[in-house]
Scaffold this motif. Structure first.
Motif, PDB file in Angstrom:
ATOM      1  N   VAL A 284      55.077 -14.656  -9.777  1.00  0.00           N
ATOM      2  CA  VAL A 284      55.322 -16.021  -9.270  1.00  0.00           C
ATOM      3  C   VAL A 284      54.637 -17.028 -10.194  1.00  0.00           C
ATOM      4  N   GLU A 285      55.320 -18.080 -10.547  1.00  0.00           N
ATOM      5  CA  GLU A 285      54.740 -19.172 -11.335  1.00  0.00           C
ATOM      6  C   GLU A 285      55.269 -20.494 -10.793  1.00  0.00           C
TER       7      GLU A 285
ATOM      8  N   ALA B 108      53.390 -37.114 -12.710  1.00  0.00           N
ATOM      9  CA  ALA B 108      52.152 -36.727 -13.399  1.00  0.00           C
ATOM     10  C   ALA B 108      51.983 -35.238 -13.485  1.00  0.00           C
ATOM     11  N   SER B 109      52.640 -34.511 -12.577  1.00  0.00           N
ATOM     12  CA  SER B 109      52.470 -33.059 -12.571  1.00  0.00           C
ATOM     13  C   SER B 109      53.467 -32.336 -13.455  1.00  0.00           C
TER      14      SER B 109
ATOM     15  N   LEU C 149      50.477 -24.831 -11.405  1.00  0.00           N
ATOM     16  CA  LEU C 149      49.708 -24.880 -10.173  1.00  0.00           C
ATOM     17  C   LEU C 149      48.937 -23.565 -10.021  1.00  0.00           C
ATOM     18  N   PRO C 150      47.560 -23.621  -9.991  1.00  0.00           N
ATOM     19  CA  PRO C 150      46.795 -22.376  -9.785  1.00  0.00           C
ATOM     20  C   PRO C 150      47.130 -21.748  -8.435  1.00  0.00           C
ATOM     21  N   LEU C 151      47.315 -20.443  -8.430  1.00  0.00           N
ATOM     22  CA  LEU C 151      47.682 -19.714  -7.216  1.00  0.00           C
ATOM     23  C   LEU C 151      46.563 -18.744  -6.816  1.00  0.00           C
TER      24      LEU C 151
ATOM     25  N   ILE D  10      57.938 -26.507  -8.895  1.00  0.00           N
ATOM     26  CA  ILE D  10      59.012 -25.523  -8.695  1.00  0.00           C
ATOM     27  C   ILE D  10      58.400 -24.128  -8.882  1.00  0.00           C
ATOM     28  N   CYS D  11      58.431 -23.341  -7.805  1.00  0.00           N
ATOM     29  CA  CYS D  11      57.884 -21.969  -7.846  1.00  0.00           C
ATOM     30  C   CYS D  11      59.021 -20.992  -8.089  1.00  0.00           C
ATOM     31  N   ASN D  12      58.907 -20.159  -9.130  1.00  0.00           N
ATOM     32  CA  ASN D  12      59.946 -19.186  -9.526  1.00  0.00           C
ATOM     33  C   ASN D  12      59.369 -17.772  -9.339  1.00  0.00           C
TER      34      ASN D  12
END
Length: 924
Positions: free
Chosen positions: A605-606, A613-614, A619-621, A643-645
């Protein structure tokens, strides 16, 4: 003149004593009358012996005196008032000598009594009868001629040590000599072989002499009992010439049966019987052999004798001649289809019968003709002959076998067309053919020529399975037959036909199939663990199909089972609960965004910013398997849309997550106490280095830095003792600092740093001391192991010193010092060896590892030996080779052993000059 004998001396002393008393008496009482005295007054002398008599008086001046006796005299001694005379060869039973003196015209007299005794030198027991019947009386008579006096004599008749009768002859006249004792005794069985004797006792102890004993020579009594019945004679009534038969003769009621004699004869031919005994019974067996000269009626006689008596039995026996019949085949080995004639003949007076058909008259033969077939092979023919002897009909027979020659036959009964055997057990392969001569059988595969080992016991393997052609052959022809061998074996499930792991994809069709090997073909069924339903056919794969299945293959020879793990894989998918669409990050809270995705294999997952701004930011998980080295606190995070893939090998899926941020209320300066930063901490030497366990409370979360005595902690691969000391830990955040002093202690496993012996050389009987020093924290406990049988060993209060007083050979051997604490154990060994007049000491180490090498403790003595002249020895730790290496030596090389081989033994001996050898030992 020769001096007086000892007996005379005693008589003279008695005389002078009497005279002295008489003189005193005269002086005291002048009017006392005069007397004569004879000593001894009464005497008992062994017949033929001698005696001194002393005759004395109190008369001051006797005119004359003397001793009257009929006994022979040997010598005389005289004085003024005494006379001593020796009497010899005294044989009279009783005599009275008279002592007299003439004094003042009066005759003074003293009369004595001498009696003789004779020892019982001859004790005679009258001979016993040679045999004495049991239950009848016999007489025992004992004579003791000349012994006496009879009144002091006692006679005893004995059976062995048992007294039968005892008689003393008290009251008999003193002059009586000799005695006779007679008794009547009833003979018993137990008296057989008993010794009877007579014992004579002459008791002269009342007369001041001893007890004289003697016994007769023992006489053995032989008792017997013989039954009044005649012996039982068992013998055949008829006996054929040239034959032999056993005969027996038995009789009960014999005692002792071992002394009985047996006479057994047939006519004038004496037999040699074999006699067996059982209690009081006797049986004699013999073999009677009949000859042509004895043909006719004969008499068999048996006579049993015992104790001079006998019992007899007789039986009649008829000896006859009856030759066996003759059976003849014209061709005993005839080919199939040939005519064979069978003839039976016997003696002139015998009637023969062939196959149940008698001859016309006695003396004529019987005959049979036949055309032989295969069925006549091994056919037996029987010829019977009968003869009448002494009213009894006797018969003899003869048989013969016909062999018919024919070609081989391979029948299904003896050589089946199919064989089915289980694999493993040993079997004997048989394919037998009929035929005469016996055919040879050979079975081989037509394709490969492989041969079956017929008639041999061997293991059955799968390689034997197949079809074989068996050929039977003899001189009459051959026969051929095909046979099939089937080998059955239990099922087997291998990884090719039935893999341990199966992976299915959700939504596809799959079947759970396992192929098993086995004969007969196995039946395979698979059941999911915990369920009873068998899985069959094609399945539309779903996630619930994942799990462990038990597959079992079964046939008549056994079964095999195997577990099959089925894994169902599927593509990734998000759900709101495990990966929310909106998440608020609280600055300083230390929390990370959690986004868990369902999928197999586990998706990666990333989450990446998509706008504002992001954009482009990651995003640290939070990890599902947290690593202590991974950062768990996000110090800077940009709010925005991410967006999480999620991706695995079966596909990917995406999800939009909106992240917002807010600040945590209430800033706080750092704080540390005993619960977050203990003041005393302990490390273990050799372990991987770890940071000091110090954290601080505060907002924002403080950073903690620890240093030793104001300097940074040095980087090390392993903890060492140098790491012990005082450390300062400082916690810092935007609102201030806090500090705390930490004391660090380093514990380490024990090491025996020194093991020494003192003195270096000790003579047997001397003293020596072993000293053991160990380094450890916490402090180690010291223990010793001494050689078996070593005595007089003393230990100090802390066990660091072992002392021996009065060293002996039993103190030779290996001593071990061991140091132990909570972190381990280390030991070193030292060997004390007795050789010649010295005690030799060698030292070694037990498992110490690298710590002992670091200690570098050396222990040394010096050696001069025949193997290493003026060299050195190196004794290594126990975990190394354990041998002492000869250094700088001129002779032995490196072969000397610290345990003491032949070279060490030679070096340990002290030469005649008293030269002393020493040994140097170093730690390797």
């Amino acid at each position: 003149m020769p001096g007086p004998s000892p007996g005379l001396r005693r008589a003279l002393l008695g005389l002078w004593a009497a005279l002295g008393l008489g003189i005193l008496g005269l002086s005291a009482v002048a009017q006392e009358p005069f007397w004569a005295d004879l000593q001894p007054r009464v005497a008992l002398v062994e017949r033929g012996g001698s005696l001194w008599l002393n005759c004395s008086t109190n008369c001051p001046r006797p005119e004359r005196g003397g001793l009257e006796t009929s006994l022979r005299r040997n010598g005389t001694q005289r004085g003024l008032r005494w006379l001593a005379r020796q009497l010899v060869d005294i044989r009279e039973p009783e005599t009275q000598p008279v002592c007299f003196f003439r004094c003042a015209r009066r005759t003074l007299q003293a009369r004595g009594l001498i009696r003789t005794f004779q020892r019982p030198d001859r004790v005679e027991l009258v001979p016993l009868p040679p045999w004495q019947p049991v239950g009848e009386n016999f007489t025992l008579s004992c004579r003791v001629p000349g012994a006496g006096p009879r009144g002091s004599l006692t006679l005893t008749l004995l059976r062995g040590a048992q007294e039968l009768i005892r008689r003393n002859f008290a009251g008999e006249p003193p002059r009586a000599r000799g005695a006779v004792l007679t008794a009547t005794v009833l003979a018993r069985r137990e008296d057989h072989g008993a010794n009877f004797s007579c014992r004579a006792e002459l008791d002269l102890r009342p007369h001041g002499l001893g007890l004289f004993e003697n016994s007769s020579a023992p006489r053995e009594l032989r008792t017997f009992a013989l039954s009044p019945d005649s012996p039982r004679l068992v013998a055949p009534r008829l006996l054929e010439v040239g034959s032999e038969k056993p005969v027996s003769c038995s009789l009960d009621g014999l005692f002792p049966a071992t002394e009985a004699g047996v006479y057994l004869a047939l006519g004038d031919q004496r037999l040699n019987p074999y006699v067996t005994l059982e209690g009081d019974a006797l049986m004699a067996t013999a073999t009677v052999t009949a000859s042509a000269e004895q043909e006719g009626a004969r008499q068999l006689v048996c006579i049993v004798t015992l104790g001079g008596e006998s019992r007899e039995a007789q039986e009649n026996l008829t000896i006859y001649s009856f030759p066996a019949p003759l059976l003849n085949l014209s061709d005993p080995n005839a080919p199939e289809g040939k005519m064979v004639i069978v003839t039976c003949t016997a003696g002139a007076r015998a009637l023969v019968t062939l196959e149940g058909i008698p001859a016309a008259v006695p003396g004529q033969p019987a005959q049979l003709q036949l055309n032989v077939t295969e069925n006549d092979d091994r056919r037996g023919f029987f010829c019977d002959a009968t003869l009448e002897v002494d009213g009894e009909t006797l018969s003899k027979n003869e048989s013969a076998e016909l062999r018919v020659l024919y070609g081989p036959r391979l029948d299904d009964a003896d050589c089946p067309r199919s064989w089915t055997w289980p694999e493993g057990p040993e079997q004997t392969l048989r394919c037998e053919a009929r035929g005469n001569p016996a055919p040879s059988v050979h079975c081989a595969r037509p394709d490969s020529g492989a041969v079956l080992a017929l008639g041999l016991l061997g293991p059955v393997t799968r390689a034997l399975a197949g079809t074989y052609r068996c050929t039977a052959a003899n001189a009459q022809g051959e026969a051929v037959k095909d046979v099939t061998l089937t080998v059955e074996y239990a099922p087997a499930l291998d990884s090719v036909g039935c893999p341990e792991q199966l992976t299915w994809l959700e939504g596809t069709e799959a079947s759970l199939s396992c192929v098993a090997h086995g004969v007969p073909p196995p039946n395979v069924s698979c059941v999911r663990s915990g369920e009873a339903k068998v899985v069959e056919g094609l399945l539309l794969v779903a996630r619930e199909h994942a799990g462990t299945y038990r597959c079992e293959a079964t046939n008549a020879r056994g079964s095999a089972a195997k577990n099959v793990a089925v894994t169902v894989e599927y593509g990734p998918s998000f759900d709101e609960l495990s990966c929310p669409s909106n998440w608020t990050w609280v600055q300083g809270s230390g929390r990370l965004f959690t986004c868990e995705v369902d999928g197999k294999p586990e998706p990666s997952v990333e989450c990446v910013g998509s706008e504002g701004a992001s954009e482009g930011a990651v995003l640290p998980l939070a990890s599902s398997n947290p690593n202590p080295r991974d950062p768990s606190i996000a110090s800077d995070l940009t709010p925005g849309i991410y967006i999480c893939n999620a991706t695995n090998r079966h596909g990917s899926t995406v999800k939009t997550v909106v992240v917002s941020a807010e600040c945590e209320r209430g800033p706080a300066s750092p704080q540390m106490d005993e619960s977050t930063c203990p003041s005393h901490q302990t490390w273990l030497e050799g372990a991987k280095p770890v940071a000091l366990a110090c954290t601080a409370r505060g907002q924002p979360f403080p950073q903690v830095h620890c240093s030793r005595e104001g300097a940074p902690q040095p980087e090390r691969q392993r903890v060492s003792r140098e790491d012990a000391g005082t450390y300062l830990c400082v916690a810092t955040n935007a609102h201030g600092t806090d500090s705390r002093t930490i004391t660090v202690g380093v514990e380490y496993r024990p090491v025996v740093a020194e093991l020494a012996a003192s003195p270096s050389s000790v003579r047997p009987g001397g003293n020596f001391t072993l000293t053991c020093r160990a380094e450890a924290w916490p402090p180690a406990q010291i223990s010793w192991r001494a050689p078996p049988g070593a005595l007089n060993i003393g230990l100090s209060s802390n066990n660091s010193t072992l002392s021996v007083a009065g060293a002996m050979g039993s103190h030779g051997g290996e001593y071990e010092c061991a140091a132990t604490n909570a972190h381990g154990r280390h030991a070193r060994r030292i060997t004390v060896r007795v050789a010649g007049p010295w005690l030799w000491i060698a030292v070694g180490g037990a498992a110490g590892g690298a710590a002992l090498l670091a200690a570098g403790a050396g222990l040394a003595f010096y050696v001069q030996s025949t193997a290493c002249k003026k060299g050195e020895y190196n004794v290594q730790e126990a975990e190394s080779s354990g041998e002492a290496v000869c250094l700088n030596g001129a002779g032995g090389g490196a072969g000397g052993s610290a345990e003491g081989g032949p070279e060490a033994g030679a070096a340990a001996e002290s030469p005649a000059g008293g030269e002393v050898f020493a040994i140097q030992l170093t730690s390797a």
